[in-house]
Design a protein around this motif. Sequence first.
Motif, PDB file in Angstrom:
ATOM      1  N   SER A   1       0.739  -1.367   0.000  1.00 40.53           N
ATOM      2  CA  SER A   1       0.138  -0.037   0.129  1.00 40.53           C
ATOM      3  C   SER A   1       0.741   1.135  -0.085  1.00 40.53           C
ATOM      4  O   SER A   1       0.398   2.382  -0.515  1.00 40.53           O
ATOM      5  CB  SER A   1      -1.099  -0.059   1.086  1.00 40.53           C
TER       6      SER A   1
ATOM      7  N   LEU B   1       1.869   1.899  -3.479  1.00 39.50           N
ATOM      8  CA  LEU B   1       0.245   2.570  -4.073  1.00 39.50           C
ATOM      9  C   LEU B   1       0.250   3.956  -3.903  1.00 39.50           C
ATOM     10  O   LEU B   1      -0.440   4.774  -4.390  1.00 39.50           O
ATOM     11  CB  LEU B   1      -1.090   1.510  -3.896  1.00 39.50           C
TER      12      LEU B   1
ATOM     13  N   TRP C   1      -1.479   9.058   0.016  1.00 40.91           N
ATOM     14  CA  TRP C   1      -2.048  10.475   0.035  1.00 40.91           C
ATOM     15  C   TRP C   1      -1.731  10.690  -1.225  1.00 40.91           C
ATOM     16  O   TRP C   1      -0.557  10.786  -1.790  1.00 40.91           O
ATOM     17  CB  TRP C   1      -1.755  11.168   1.262  1.00 40.91           C
TER      18      TRP C   1
ATOM     19  N   PRO D   1      -7.132  11.261  -0.312  1.00 37.07           N
ATOM     20  CA  PRO D   1      -6.480   9.949   0.010  1.00 37.07           C
ATOM     21  C   PRO D   1      -6.174   9.118  -1.128  1.00 37.07           C
ATOM     22  O   PRO D   1      -7.128   9.003  -2.352  1.00 37.07           O
ATOM     23  CB  PRO D   1      -7.886   9.358   0.835  1.00 37.07           C
ATOM     24  N   GLY D   2      -5.158   8.344  -1.249  1.00 34.46           N
ATOM     25  CA  GLY D   2      -4.694   7.545  -2.244  1.00 34.46           C
ATOM     26  C   GLY D   2      -5.417   6.170  -2.207  1.00 34.46           C
ATOM     27  O   GLY D   2      -5.831   5.720  -1.305  1.00 34.46           O
ATOM     28  N   ALA D   3      -4.863   5.348  -3.334  1.00 33.02           N
ATOM     29  CA  ALA D   3      -5.300   4.162  -3.518  1.00 33.02           C
ATOM     30  C   ALA D   3      -4.940   3.231  -2.456  1.00 33.02           C
ATOM     31  O   ALA D   3      -5.436   2.228  -1.916  1.00 33.02           O
ATOM     32  CB  ALA D   3      -5.009   3.476  -4.919  1.00 33.02           C
TER      33      ALA D   3
ATOM     34  N   LEU E   1      -4.408   4.082   0.918  1.00 32.11           N
ATOM     35  CA  LEU E   1      -4.808   4.402   2.392  1.00 32.11           C
ATOM     36  C   LEU E   1      -5.658   3.365   2.978  1.00 32.11           C
ATOM     37  O   LEU E   1      -5.159   2.816   4.162  1.00 32.11           O
ATOM     38  CB  LEU E   1      -5.521   5.862   2.014  1.00 32.11           C
ATOM     39  N   PHE E   2      -6.590   2.891   2.554  1.00 32.23           N
ATOM     40  CA  PHE E   2      -7.740   1.789   3.115  1.00 32.23           C
ATOM     41  C   PHE E   2      -6.833   0.491   3.154  1.00 32.23           C
ATOM     42  O   PHE E   2      -6.659  -0.194   4.375  1.00 32.23           O
ATOM     43  CB  PHE E   2      -8.964   1.642   2.193  1.00 32.23           C
ATOM     44  N   PRO E   3      -6.255   0.041   2.010  1.00 34.20           N
ATOM     45  CA  PRO E   3      -5.701  -1.254   2.418  1.00 34.20           C
ATOM     46  C   PRO E   3      -4.207  -1.351   3.366  1.00 34.20           C
ATOM     47  O   PRO E   3      -3.995  -1.966   4.293  1.00 34.20           O
ATOM     48  CB  PRO E   3      -4.799  -1.512   1.236  1.00 34.20           C
TER      49      PRO E   3
END
Lengths: 501, 170
Positions: free
Chosen positions: B41, B44, B47, B52-54, B56-58
């Motif tokens: 992540s 990826l 931020w 928020p970037g791709a 952040l959640f993972p």
Amino acid sequence: MDVLNDLMGGFATALTWQNLLFAFIGCLLGTMIGVLPGIGPVAGVALLIPLTLNMDATGSIIMLCAIFYGTTYGGTITSVLLNTPGEAASAVTTFDGYAMTKLGRAGAALTIAAVGSFVGGSIATVGLVAAAKPLGELGLLVGPPEFFALVTVGITLLVALAGRSIVRALISGSLGLLIAMVGIDPVAGAPRFTFGSERLLDGVSFVAVIVGVFGLSEILAYRAGKTPDAIHAPNLRSLLPNRTEWRRSAPAMARGTGIGFGLGLIPGMTGSVSSLLSYGAERKFSRYRSELGHGAVEGVAGPETANNAHANGALIPLFTLGIPASPTIAVLMGAFLQQGLTPGPTLFAENSEIAWAIIASLFIGNVLLIILNVPLVGLWTSILKVPYPILAALILLFMVIGAYTIHFTVFDVFVMIAFGVLGLAMRHLDIPLAPMVLTLVLGPLMERSLRESLEISQGSFEVFYTRPITATLLVIALVIVCSPLLKLRKPKVLANDDPES
Amino acid sequence: MTTESPTTEIAPTQSRPRPARSVLIAQAAFLLLGLYVLYGSLELGLWTTLGPGAGLFPFAMGAVLTLMSLIWVVQEQHAPSTPREEVELSQIAAVIGSLLVLATVLPFLGFQIALLLFLMYHLRIRARLGWVKSLIISVAGSVGVFYLFTLGLKVSLPVASIPPFSLIGL
């Protein structure tokens, strides 16, 4: 009277012969899945999703809903006759249901259970009708931050209630979310965790994952040598409960309906919680509580009613907020999404005809099930007499078809096999499976709402603590997760494994 | 790795039960997966200038997974859990093996032949069902189900792609 008009319109759609047939097939399949030992409601509904993809949206959802609540009827039969719950929510029914079988009152127990399920299911559906519009309007006010908070509460509640260890439940939940992450990122369009494979750009098919984790792993975990006791189908005359049994079960059914419906509204509660709590209520409030465990009819009527009231009540958060309350509903939600329907407040605005037809079909399904179940007990018990290896081979056959037909490639069959092994490992390690399913379906929605929230606030996390509803919900979620640290014990009745996981 | 630190704590002489090997393997696997996700992540991007970037959640999920695996490691060292009852390896090997073979040959042999063989294996060889019963169920489950799906439900199932079978449209 708007609602009544809508409902009547729904009945008009649901009563066409195709939709009636779908509801009938769904009820039949659902009861069968409930009766069969190797396959539970979660895998059962997931398995049949690919087969409904070519049907029209209304018919397929009607059928899948019927399968969903049909399983709650079917599970009772094995609980009562065999002392082994066909599915989790009817596990408590074994206490008094099997005791009644030993007393020769198996038929009465099954009829009371079916009637209780009918009462609970129908009243909860009335609740759904009444709540749909107002809650749907309320749902439109729910912004991304609130949605994110609600989903978080639902997941944490399920995590806290599933299994013995909250740590392992959280591992399961995060695994589900990570599986959901695979594929193209919904906002920026970047491929994530695809390991360079083109097939994974679309993500891992949730049907294959669920069929593997729930269905295949169950077959893998089977151990020979557990031969069931002899089964005796009760004859028709003994199916009728006597007057005392009717009188005694009425208050239990009333309590069961209240508990099941109330808990069904809360995201994260599974049907097994409802039936356990309802049994607990009988132990506390029933006039005949001393007989519980020795074949008291209340011990069957209460939990069975609660279980079905829960199943139908749990559709309310799905229909109005777009939040599935339990693993099975999460799978059902997956089916909605596959059909291009988004459950939630917009459902009534954009597809109100379909929504009302489904609600009407719930009433019809409850009637169908009581007609199907009571007289057909003999047929269901004969299924139980088929040797397990034959059943397993046929279940495997349908798993392969289910996995293959998602995208018409064997890749998904391999995915299913891999997740079957993972599911077996998780069972072996005592990691609950339920949180994983919920997060698997909710993952993308959760991520989207998180990122939308942060876009609203231009990147500031303030949005989660300045909005009162969001802040309250997130605090609740935090308290739930920290409950083991705060020495908050879960209610004693829930202390044992939630078998739905 | 971090797994080492807790082991030193329980060194005292009492012979406590030790965590089962399968549990240790699983913990290591979850930890590695969590760390891999954290790393992936970061690649990826957490931020971007747009928000928020791709990753952040993972990243958050990888953090939860890593943290929980660590807590589990500690818990397990203090009070080892007993894994669920043993599984039957022959059952697992037979089911997984037959499914892998089935999935591999499915595109070549087609649904009907592949499933006929699959069902015959499970019914005749594993369940020791009689020849007649096995054949009836297998034919119904392969050829019967094929026509039920393709003609009745309009769901197409794979047909054979290699000569002798593909010529007769199996």
